[in-house]
Design an enzyme around this catalytic site. Structure first.
Site, PDB file in Angstrom:
ATOM      1  N   GLU A  37       0.833  -1.203   0.000  1.00  0.00           N
ATOM      2  CA  GLU A  37       0.000   0.000   0.000  1.00  0.00           C
ATOM      3  C   GLU A  37       0.869   1.255   0.000  1.00  0.00           C
ATOM      4  O   GLU A  37       1.991   1.239   0.487  1.00  0.00           O
ATOM      5  CB  GLU A  37      -0.889   0.014   1.258  1.00  0.00           C
ATOM      6  CG  GLU A  37      -1.892  -1.131   1.264  1.00  0.00           C
ATOM      7  CD  GLU A  37      -2.847  -1.110   2.452  1.00  0.00           C
ATOM      8  OE1 GLU A  37      -3.963  -1.618   2.290  1.00  0.00           O
ATOM      9  OE2 GLU A  37      -2.490  -0.603   3.527  1.00  0.00           O
ATOM     10  N   CYS A  39       3.353   8.372   1.512  1.00  0.00           N
ATOM     11  CA  CYS A  39       3.920   7.373   2.420  1.00  0.00           C
ATOM     12  C   CYS A  39       4.117   6.098   1.593  1.00  0.00           C
ATOM     13  O   CYS A  39       3.142   5.530   1.105  1.00  0.00           O
ATOM     14  CB  CYS A  39       2.938   7.166   3.572  1.00  0.00           C
ATOM     15  SG  CYS A  39       3.474   5.947   4.763  1.00  0.00           S
ATOM     16  N   CYS A  86       6.783  -7.131   6.518  1.00  0.00           N
ATOM     17  CA  CYS A  86       7.916  -6.624   7.295  1.00  0.00           C
ATOM     18  C   CYS A  86       8.367  -7.723   8.242  1.00  0.00           C
ATOM     19  O   CYS A  86       7.534  -8.463   8.772  1.00  0.00           O
ATOM     20  CB  CYS A  86       7.503  -5.383   8.091  1.00  0.00           C
ATOM     21  SG  CYS A  86       8.873  -4.589   8.972  1.00  0.00           S
ATOM     22  N   CYS A  93       7.013  -5.939  15.135  1.00  0.00           N
ATOM     23  CA  CYS A  93       6.572  -5.055  16.220  1.00  0.00           C
ATOM     24  C   CYS A  93       5.110  -5.364  16.530  1.00  0.00           C
ATOM     25  O   CYS A  93       4.264  -5.317  15.631  1.00  0.00           O
ATOM     26  CB  CYS A  93       6.737  -3.592  15.831  1.00  0.00           C
ATOM     27  SG  CYS A  93       8.443  -3.157  15.433  1.00  0.00           S
ATOM     28  N   CYS A 116       2.039  -3.104  15.284  1.00  0.00           N
ATOM     29  CA  CYS A 116       1.991  -2.664  13.895  1.00  0.00           C
ATOM     30  C   CYS A 116       1.337  -3.728  13.027  1.00  0.00           C
ATOM     31  O   CYS A 116       1.725  -4.904  13.064  1.00  0.00           O
ATOM     32  CB  CYS A 116       3.410  -2.378  13.407  1.00  0.00           C
ATOM     33  SG  CYS A 116       3.511  -2.023  11.639  1.00  0.00           S
ATOM     34  N   LEU A 165      11.415   5.071  18.086  1.00  0.00           N
ATOM     35  CA  LEU A 165      11.937   4.687  19.410  1.00  0.00           C
ATOM     36  C   LEU A 165      10.845   4.056  20.270  1.00  0.00           C
ATOM     37  O   LEU A 165      10.984   2.923  20.714  1.00  0.00           O
ATOM     38  CB  LEU A 165      12.547   5.912  20.097  1.00  0.00           C
ATOM     39  CG  LEU A 165      13.395   5.578  21.323  1.00  0.00           C
ATOM     40  CD1 LEU A 165      14.675   4.863  20.930  1.00  0.00           C
ATOM     41  CD2 LEU A 165      13.732   6.837  22.126  1.00  0.00           C
ATOM     42  N   CYS A 175      -0.698   5.453  10.128  1.00  0.00           N
ATOM     43  CA  CYS A 175       0.534   4.749  10.484  1.00  0.00           C
ATOM     44  C   CYS A 175       0.232   3.436  11.174  1.00  0.00           C
ATOM     45  O   CYS A 175      -0.566   3.378  12.102  1.00  0.00           O
ATOM     46  CB  CYS A 175       1.355   5.571  11.464  1.00  0.00           C
ATOM     47  SG  CYS A 175       2.121   6.966  10.710  1.00  0.00           S
TER      48      CYS A 175
HETATM   49  N1  SAH Z   1       9.829   0.103   9.687  1.00  0.00           N
HETATM   50  C1  SAH Z   1       9.956   1.520   9.716  1.00  0.00           C
HETATM   51  C2  SAH Z   1       8.979   2.274   8.866  1.00  0.00           C
HETATM   52  C3  SAH Z   1       7.541   1.812   8.819  1.00  0.00           C
HETATM   53  S1  SAH Z   1       6.451   2.216  10.132  1.00  0.00           S
HETATM   54  C4  SAH Z   1       9.891   2.007  11.136  1.00  0.00           C
HETATM   55  O1  SAH Z   1       9.557   1.235  12.009  1.00  0.00           O
HETATM   56  O2  SAH Z   1      10.219   3.152  11.387  1.00  0.00           O
HETATM   57  C5  SAH Z   1       6.298   3.957  10.186  1.00  0.00           C
HETATM   58  C6  SAH Z   1       6.014   4.466  11.587  1.00  0.00           C
HETATM   59  O3  SAH Z   1       4.701   4.056  12.043  1.00  0.00           O
HETATM   60  C7  SAH Z   1       6.983   3.921  12.609  1.00  0.00           C
HETATM   61  O4  SAH Z   1       7.376   4.962  13.478  1.00  0.00           O
HETATM   62  C8  SAH Z   1       6.138   2.915  13.341  1.00  0.00           C
HETATM   63  O5  SAH Z   1       6.629   2.603  14.606  1.00  0.00           O
HETATM   64  C9  SAH Z   1       4.800   3.597  13.359  1.00  0.00           C
HETATM   65  N2  SAH Z   1       3.676   2.711  13.691  1.00  0.00           N
HETATM   66  C10 SAH Z   1       3.569   1.396  13.459  1.00  0.00           C
HETATM   67  N3  SAH Z   1       2.400   0.921  13.921  1.00  0.00           N
HETATM   68  C11 SAH Z   1       1.758   1.979  14.457  1.00  0.00           C
HETATM   69  C12 SAH Z   1       0.492   2.142  15.082  1.00  0.00           C
HETATM   70  N4  SAH Z   1      -0.328   1.082  15.228  1.00  0.00           N
HETATM   71  N5  SAH Z   1       0.140   3.361  15.498  1.00  0.00           N
HETATM   72  C13 SAH Z   1       0.958   4.424  15.331  1.00  0.00           C
HETATM   73  N6  SAH Z   1       2.169   4.347  14.735  1.00  0.00           N
HETATM   74  C14 SAH Z   1       2.561   3.128  14.317  1.00  0.00           C
END
Ligand code: SAH
Length: 393
Positions: free
Chosen positions: A128, A141, A148, A152, A155, A264, A385
């Site tokens: 996407e 974006c 991935c 995490c 996510c 972070l 995000c």
């Molecule tokens: N893998 C990379 C980029 C993709 S995620 C990274 O982790 O930075 C882009 C951003 O969205 C990251 O800061 C990630 O932690 C955040 N993110 C992921 N899941 C989220 C959620 N459920 N709510 C808010 N931010 C989220």
């Protein structure tokens, strides 16, 4: 009062987190081997594009003509390329600009200022991208991987695992297709002529630094002047990472001053070990040292991403600890972007309360850290995000 708030631990809810042999959340760095997408003009350097023409028995300048159509007019339609000889034109275009992204679905917000694209890749993998209009800028974006491997738990993309790395051209084509949609008036009333994507964030699906070479080639093409590339400004391109420290160090030495963002989400290893599984390899302090070194090498102020999760990472003492760890490494080199968590489907975790978020921001600001609470644009189309998932529902 602060200390009476509970500490919720990040356990997986509504899905099962993959674990490695050591019982910890598994990490997948290498891309599974799958059929490679066809080679596309945007996979090649300017020199390679010219060589390709020569190999095909054509004058080398045909490469620049094709590049102009693709990178300036955002088209891969041979019918529009009347400057190319009709004989052999279709074959040339099919060979150099093969279709990479097939649109499966498009969702737009009511206001029409946000569009989420669901693309199918040549092998059926789904990715996407999300296009957002703001006053004075248009941000895309982009995804860098199908799925991935960073696992995490908060996510949506991470929950599905890694399907494969995207190719350079698959990454670049997301921008070209978005520019095409803008040119066709799909993103609402233009503010001026020749509008296009001005800002790119590598915050779609995937961990960009786990697909390092292709992401960097894509960035080089984004910043190359038209018609060799998209003529964008490196500072308007943000590369966001969970914190792959050796790759951050490599990025700092590239001499391409992209904006760097570190996801972070917790200033203490105890919590970050659970929230960001890669923290088992590179700890908070190592990731922050690498971020600081990025600032020193490039002069570019670094962003710290911090999704505020109710009772998990939003405690006042964590704001103070974060501020202390950042100030320890100097002043003026960093800003913090807290964002309310966008809960994934079935998640019991929720976003922090507004008053808690305000207090978190206030504490950082009081400690002299510039802080901007980010919006959750595109939430109603699951385009915010962390909501990007490969579900073709
Ligand atoms: N893998 C990379 C980029 C993709 S995620 C990274 O982790 O930075 C882009 C951003 O969205 C990251 O800061 C990630 O932690 C955040 N993110 C992921 N899941 C989220 C959620 N459920 N709510 C808010 N931010 C989220």
């Amino acid at each position: 009062m602060e200390n009476s708030r509970p500490q919720v631990r990040p356990t997986a809810e509504g899905w099962t987190q993959k674990l490695g042999p050591d019982g910890r959340p598994s990490l997948q760095f290498a891309s599974p081997k799958r059929g490679k997408p066809p080679v596309h003009l945007a996979d090649l350097t300017v020199e390679q594009r010219r060589e390709r023409m020569t190999e095909l028995g054509l004058p080398a300048f045909r490469a620049a003509q094709l590049s102009t159509h693709y990178f300036t007019h955002y088209t891969a339609d041979p019918a529009q390329m009347t400057d190319l000889p009709a004989a052999g034109r279709e074959e040339l275009v099919a060979g150099m600009l093969p279709p990479l992204l097939t649109e499966v679905r498009r969702l737009a917000t009511d206001k029409g200022d946000t569009i989420k694209f669901l693309w199918k890749l040549h092998d059926g993998a789904l990715v996407e991208s999300v296009l957002m209009r703001y006053p004075g800028r248009i941000t895309l974006c982009v995804s860098s991987q199908a799925g991935c491997g960073m696992n995490c738990p908060f996510c949506a993309t991470g929950q599905a695992g890694l399907t494969r790395n995207m190719s350079t051209a698959e990454i670049v084509d997301q921008v070209v297709r978005a520019n095409r949609a803008i040119a066709e008036g799909e993103l609402g009333a233009p503010e001026h002529d020749n509008e296009r994507v001005t800002n790119i964030v590598f915050m779609g699906m995937g961990e960009p630094l786990a697909n390092y070479a292709r992401v960097m080639d894509a960035v080089r093409t984004m910043v190359a002047p038209q018609p060799d590339g998209l003529g964008m400004s490196a500072r308007h391109i943000t590369v966001s990472t969970v914190g792959l420290v050796p790759a951050i160090q490599k990025l700092a030495n590239e001499k391409i001053p992209v904006t760097f963002a570190l996801s972070l989400h917790a200033p203490d290893d105890e919590l970050r070990d659970e929230l960001i599984p890669v923290n088992s390899r590179w700890k908070v302090d190592e990731a922050l040292d690498a971020a600081r070194a990025y600032f020193e090498a490039t002069g570019r102020r670094v962003s710290i991403e911090y999704a505020l999760i109710k009772d998990m990472n939003d405690h006042a003492w964590r704001a103070d600890l974060l501020a202390a760890k950042l100030n320890e490494r100097g002043r003026g080199w960093v800003h913090v972007n807290p964002i309310p968590l966008n809960p994934t489907p079935g998640s019991i975790w929720t976003s922090s309360e507004p008053a808690v978020m305000r207090e978190f921001v206030r504490r950082l600001e009081e400690a002299g850290i510039p802080t901007t609470l980010r919006d959750t644009r595109g939430k109603e189309i699951d385009g915010a995000c962390g909501q990007l998932a490969a579900a073709d529902a």
